[in-house]
Design an enzyme around this catalytic site. Structure first.
Site, mmCIF file in Angstrom:
data_model
loop_
_atom_site.group_PDB
_atom_site.id
_atom_site.type_symbol
_atom_site.label_atom_id
_atom_site.label_comp_id
_atom_site.label_asym_id
_atom_site.label_seq_id
_atom_site.Cartn_x
_atom_site.Cartn_y
_atom_site.Cartn_z
ATOM 1 N N GLU A 137 -2.883 14.321 -3.323
ATOM 2 C CA GLU A 137 -2.353 12.971 -3.116
ATOM 3 C C GLU A 137 -2.268 12.144 -4.396
ATOM 4 O OE1 GLU A 137 -4.393 10.407 -0.294
ATOM 5 O OE2 GLU A 137 -6.333 11.180 -0.907
ATOM 6 N N TRP A 167 5.808 -0.901 2.806
ATOM 7 C CA TRP A 167 5.796 0.561 2.857
ATOM 8 C C TRP A 167 6.919 0.918 3.811
ATOM 9 C CZ3 TRP A 167 4.524 4.444 6.597
ATOM 10 C CH2 TRP A 167 4.404 5.725 6.051
ATOM 11 N N ARG A 187 -1.469 -1.564 0.429
ATOM 12 C CA ARG A 187 -0.915 -1.292 1.763
ATOM 13 C C ARG A 187 0.527 -0.794 1.709
ATOM 14 N NH1 ARG A 187 -3.936 -3.743 5.864
ATOM 15 N NH2 ARG A 187 -2.115 -3.741 7.222
ATOM 16 N N LYS A 206 -7.545 15.340 -2.050
ATOM 17 C CA LYS A 206 -7.658 14.366 -3.155
ATOM 18 C C LYS A 206 -6.709 14.749 -4.280
ATOM 19 C CE LYS A 206 -9.108 11.812 -1.665
ATOM 20 N NZ LYS A 206 -9.674 11.575 -0.390
ATOM 21 N N CYS A 225 2.440 -2.357 5.836
ATOM 22 C CA CYS A 225 2.865 -3.338 4.832
ATOM 23 C C CYS A 225 1.770 -4.402 4.730
ATOM 24 C CB CYS A 225 4.153 -4.012 5.274
ATOM 25 S SG CYS A 225 5.449 -2.835 5.665
ATOM 26 N N GLU A 241 -11.168 18.460 1.645
ATOM 27 C CA GLU A 241 -11.146 17.118 1.067
ATOM 28 C C GLU A 241 -10.790 17.163 -0.428
ATOM 29 O OE1 GLU A 241 -10.920 14.288 2.076
ATOM 30 O OE2 GLU A 241 -11.684 12.951 0.544
ATOM 31 N N HIS A 255 -7.695 37.275 4.061
ATOM 32 C CA HIS A 255 -6.749 37.425 5.176
ATOM 33 C C HIS A 255 -5.360 36.926 4.801
ATOM 34 C CE1 HIS A 255 -9.949 38.706 7.818
ATOM 35 N NE2 HIS A 255 -10.683 37.713 7.341
ATOM 36 N N LYS A 297 -2.363 2.832 2.066
ATOM 37 C CA LYS A 297 -3.791 2.974 2.313
ATOM 38 C C LYS A 297 -4.106 3.314 3.767
ATOM 39 C CE LYS A 297 -8.170 2.836 1.468
ATOM 40 N NZ LYS A 297 -8.686 4.103 0.952
ATOM 41 N N ASN A 345 4.992 -6.465 9.552
ATOM 42 C CA ASN A 345 4.269 -5.207 9.368
ATOM 43 C C ASN A 345 4.207 -4.533 10.728
ATOM 44 O OD1 ASN A 345 2.435 -3.157 8.747
ATOM 45 N ND2 ASN A 345 0.661 -4.495 9.027
ATOM 46 N N GLY A 346 4.860 -3.373 10.852
ATOM 47 C CA GLY A 346 4.858 -2.673 12.146
ATOM 48 C C GLY A 346 6.214 -2.058 12.397
HETATM 49 O O1 M6R Z 1 -8.276 4.432 7.561
HETATM 50 P P1 M6R Z 1 -8.452 5.810 8.069
HETATM 51 O O2 M6R Z 1 -9.755 6.414 7.721
HETATM 52 O O3 M6R Z 1 -8.175 5.925 9.550
HETATM 53 O O4 M6R Z 1 -7.320 6.656 7.335
HETATM 54 C C1 M6R Z 1 -7.110 8.007 7.609
HETATM 55 C C2 M6R Z 1 -6.230 8.645 6.554
HETATM 56 O O5 M6R Z 1 -4.976 8.032 6.527
HETATM 57 C C3 M6R Z 1 -6.848 8.567 5.159
HETATM 58 O O6 M6R Z 1 -8.110 9.145 5.123
HETATM 59 C C4 M6R Z 1 -5.936 9.267 4.125
HETATM 60 O O7 M6R Z 1 -5.891 10.635 4.385
HETATM 61 C C5 M6R Z 1 -6.414 8.982 2.691
HETATM 62 N N1 M6R Z 1 -5.299 8.685 1.852
HETATM 63 C C6 M6R Z 1 -7.108 10.133 2.086
HETATM 64 O O8 M6R Z 1 -7.524 9.880 0.779
#
Ligand code: M6R
Length: 613
Positions: free
Chosen positions: A493, A75, A27, A490, A2, A486, A509, A608, A101-102
Site C-alpha cells: 500500500e 476520495w 480521508r 504494508k 471524503c 500484514e 504448494h 484512511k 461524504n457518502g
Molecule cells: O478503520 P478500519 O480498521 O475498519 O479499516 C480497515 C481497513 O480499511 C484498513 O485496515 C486498511 O486496510 C489500512 N489501509 C491498512 O493499512
C-alpha cells in the site's frame, strides 16, 4: 470517503477551512474545494483536482473573505478525480453549494427526473444531483433551506454527511448525516463542522456527535442548534468533550505521520493497557460484565477488513488456544453478502480502527438482525461501530492519521490478547501460571518495542538493498501467519511493490515457483514450536537462490546463518510475538517506500477509512 469541514461565526472562515482540510486530508486527496459567502452574501466556489496544497495555491491571489463556509476533500467514487467533479457543487441557479461524504444510491433516478424538468448537469457526481434536487424541492414548494434539505433527504437512498449554504442567506448553515460521520463543534460565538474532531479541536473541545439520520440548522448568533431526525422529531443535544489533544494530530517532528505512529506504539500500547493489565492480571470490564455470553456461546465470529482483519486472525488463534471457543474469521465484505449462517447464540466481534468502515458496519447489522451479541474493538470513540455494539473495548491508540495502519494493529492485538486472557481465566480454560505469565509479559511489551525501534537504522540499511524489487514474499506460521499478511499489505500500500503473504509451509504448494535471485522473501521465524520446520522452509528457499530477510528471536544462530539479513526481536511468549515481529516489517515498508519517493501518508488510490462499498 471524503472529509467535510464547515464554519459559521465571526472569524474569517477561509483559514479555518483550509487548516481543517489539511487535517482531514487523510480521508481522501483526489480534489479539494471551498464555498464561502462573501460580505455581500454572494456565493463563491473554489476547487481544484489534487491535494489541499493545490487548492491553497489556486486561492493564493484571490481576495477571499467571508465568515460562513464549507469545505471538502474528496476520495472519488462517482466520476474521475478532476476539477469539475470536485466538491462543493453548485445547484442550477448557483444559489446553493453543497459538499457530501457518502453515496446517493438512487441518484440516476433523481437525475433523470431533474433532466426531464430541464435541469442540466456539469459533473458526473451523485452529489451534484443531490444539490440540484434540494433546489428543485425548495423552489417547487417554496421552502426554507432547512425544510428543502429535510424534504429532499426523505426521498434519498444512500449514505451521506452533507453541508449546504445558500447565497443571500449568510446566517444559516445546514448539515445532515446518515451513514457517514459528522460532528458539530460549539465555540464561544461560532460553530464548526467536521467529519471527525481534528478540524475542530484547535478551537473548542465541546462537540455534538450527530446521531444517524439527523438534520441540523445552525444559525449565526443563536446558541441553540436545531437538530431533528428525518421524521421531524427534535433530537437531544448531547454535548461531549473531545478526548484528543492538538499535539496528537500533529507530526511532532517526524517527517510522516506513519513514522510518528510507528514510534508511538510503546505509548499507545501503554494507554491501551492502562488500568487493564496490572500486577500480572488483566481486568477488562466489557468482558467481565458479559462473561455469561462467552460461557454460553458455541462460536465466535470475528469480522473486519484490511489490517483489522489481520489482527482478527491473531484473535482466532488466541481465543481457540486460551478460551477453547471455536472462532470463525471473516472478511466483512464477503461475510455480509454470502448469506452466512449467523445464530442468536453466536458472538460477533467487529474490529475497526476508524469505526466507519462500511463493510464492517454492514456485517454487524446483519448479525444484529439475528439478535447476535456484538462486541466491538474500536479506536475512534463515538464512531458508528462503537455505537452499534452491545459492548466493547476501545483500543485507546490515539488518532491514527497515516493511511497505513500501524499502532491500530498492535493495540487491536493487545485488546484481543487481553480478551482471551480474561475469558480464559473466567471460564477456567487457561491455567493460572500461564495466565499470570502472559499477563506479565504483555505489560512488558512496550519496553520491548522500544528496544526494536532503537535499531531502526539497521532496518533502514536493509531496506536500501531492496528498493529494486518488483515483488516481495512474506512467510510466517502460527501467530505470525497474520503478520506475514500484514507485512505484505504494508509494503504494497505504501511502496506500490507487489507483495504476497503466505503461511510458510504453503510455499511448496505453488508460490515457490516464483523464487529466484531477484525475489526478496521476508521470513518471520521466532524460536517456537515449529521453528525447526521454518528452518527447513528457509533452506528450501535458499536452495533456490531466494534472498532472505529473517525476523528472528534474540540470539538465533540457525536461521540467521542461512538468511541474507536477519533482524532480531527480544524474547517473548509465543502468542505475543506478533506485537514485536510486526514492528520491523512496518519500518521496512516505510523505509523502502520513502527511498522510492512515495507519499507514505497518502498513498495513491487509498483513503484512511472506507465508508463506501
Ligand atoms: O478503520 P478500519 O480498521 O475498519 O479499516 C480497515 C481497513 O480499511 C484498513 O485496515 C486498511 O486496510 C489500512 N489501509 C491498512 O493499512
Amino acid at each position: 470517503m471524503c472529509g467535510i469541514v464547515g464554519y459559521i461565526g465571526n472569524k474569517q472562515a477561509y483559514p479555518i477551512l483550509i487548516k481543517g482540510l489539511h487535517r482531514l486530508e487523510y480521508r481522501g486527496y483526489d480534489s479539494a474545494g471551498i464555498a464561502l459567502l462573501d460580505d455581500d452574501t454572494n456565493l463563491h466556489v473554489y476547487k481544484t483536482q489534487g491535494k489541499v496544497a493545490n487548492l491553497e495555491a489556486f486561492c493564493k491571489d484571490k481576495n477571499i473573505s467571508g465568515t460562513i463556509g464549507i469545505a471538502h476533500t474528496r476520495w472519488a467514487t462517482h466520476g474521475e478525480p478532476n476539477d469539475v467533479n470536485a466538491h462543493p457543487h453548485y445547484s442550477q441557479s448557483e444559489n446553493l453549494a453543497l459538499i457530501h461524504n457518502g453515496i446517493i444510491e438512487n441518484y440516476i433516478t433523481l437525475k433523470q427526473m431533474l433532466i426531464d424538468k430541464g435541469y442540466t448537469f456539469v459533473s458526473q457526481t451523485d452529489t451534484e444531483v443531490l444539490v440540484q434536487f434540494v433546489e428543485y424541492v425548495k423552489n417547487e414548494n417554496n421552502l426554507s433551506l432547512y425544510e428543502a434539505v429535510h424534504q429532499a433527504l426523505t426521498q434519498v437512498v444512500g449514505a451521506y454527511a452533507i453541508a449546504v449554504i445558500e447565497k443571500g442567506n449568510p446566517n444559516v448553515l445546514i448539515a445532515a448525516r446518515k451513514g457517514s460521520p459528522l460532528i458539530i463543534g460549539i465555540g464561544e460565538d461560532d460553530f464548526f463542522l467536521g467529519s471527525d474532531a481534528s478540524p475542530i479541536v484547535e478551537y473548542t473541545k465541546d462537540v455534538i456527535y450527530l446521531e444517524e439520520e439527523s438534520i441540523v440548522q445552525i444559525t449565526r448568533g443563536q446558541k441553540d442548534i436545531v437538530i431533528k431526525n428525518l421524521d421531524n422529531v427534535d433530537l437531544k443535544q448531547n454535548i461531549q468533550k473531545i478526548q484528543i489533544d492538538l499535539s496528537e494530530i500533529e507530526k511532532g517532528g517526524f517527517p510522516h505521520f506513519m513514522l510518528k505512529e510507528i514510534f508511538e506504539q510503546p505509548k499507545s500500547l501503554l494507554m491501551c493497557m492502562n488500568g487493564r493489565v496490572e500486577r500480572q492480571n488483566v481486568v477488562l470490564s466489557g468482558i467481565r460484565e458479559n462473561i455469561e455470553k462467552f460461557r454460553n456461546t458455541n462460536r465466535i465470529i470475528i469480522t473486519a477488513c484490511g489490517t483489522s482483519w489481520h489482527a482478527g486472525i491473531i484473535g482466532k488463534y488466541l481465543f481457540e488456544s486460551f478460551c477453547k471457543i471455536p472462532v470463525q474469521i471473516e472478511v466483512a465484505s464477503e461475510f455480509r453478502y454470502r448469506h452466512p449462517v449467523v445464530r442468536k447464540s453466536d458472538i460477533l466481534i467487529a474490529i475497526s480502527q476508524s469505526g466507519e468502515t462500511a463493510d464492517t458496519i454492514a456485517a454487524m447489522e446483519l448479525a444484529k438482525k439475528q439478535g447476535t451479541f456484538i462486541y466491538g474493538i474500536c479506536n475512534v470513540v463515538g464512531s458508528s461501530v462503537a455505537r452499534l455494539t452491545d459492548s466493547g473495548t476501545y483500543t485507546h491508540a490515539g488518532p491514527e492519521i497515516g493511511v497505513a495502519s500501524t499502532k491500530a494493529f498492535t493495540t487491536q492485538v493487545a485488546v484481543l490478547t487481553m480478551m482471551a486472557l480474561t475469558i480464559g481465566k473466567e471460564l477456567g480454560t487457561i491455567d493460572d501460571a500461564t495466565y499470570h505469565r502472559i499477563s506479565k509479559e504483555l505489560s512488558q511489551i512496550p519496553q520491548k518495542i522500544e528496544s526494536i525501534l532503537s535499531h531502526a537504522e539497521r532496518i533502514e540499511k536493509v531496506s536500501k538493498v531492496f528498493t529494486y524489487a518488483r515483488n516481495f514474499m512474506y512467510l510466517g506460521r502460527g501467530y505470525n501467519y497474520a503478520v506475514a499478511l500484514e507485512g505484505a499489505l504494508k509494503l504494497k500500500e505504501i511502496s506500490y511493490i507487489h507483495a504476497e503473504g503466505y503461511p510458510a509451509a504453503e510455499m511448496k504448494h505453488g508460490p515457490i515457483a516464483l523464487v529466484d535471485e531477484d525475489m526478496p522473501i521476508v521470513v518471520i521465524a521466532p524460536k517456537f514450536g515449529i521453528y525447526d520446520k521454518i528452518v527447513s522452509n528457509v533452506q528450501e528457499l535458499k536452495a533456490r537462490n531466494g534472498r532472505i530477510i529473517a525476523i528472528v528471536s534474540e540470539g538465533d544462530d540457525r536461521i540467521a546463518k542461512i538468511a541474507d539479513y536477519s533482524i532480531e526481536i527480544p524474547d517473548v511468549e509465543e502468542c505475543l510475538t506478533p506485537l514485536l515481529t510486526v514492528i520491523p516489517l512496518q519500518l521496512l515498508s516505510y523505509y523502502i517506500a520513502t527511498a522510492k519517493g512515495r507519499d507514505v501518508d497518502q498513498p495513491r488510490n487509498l483513503a484512511k477509512s472506507v465508508t463506501v462499498e
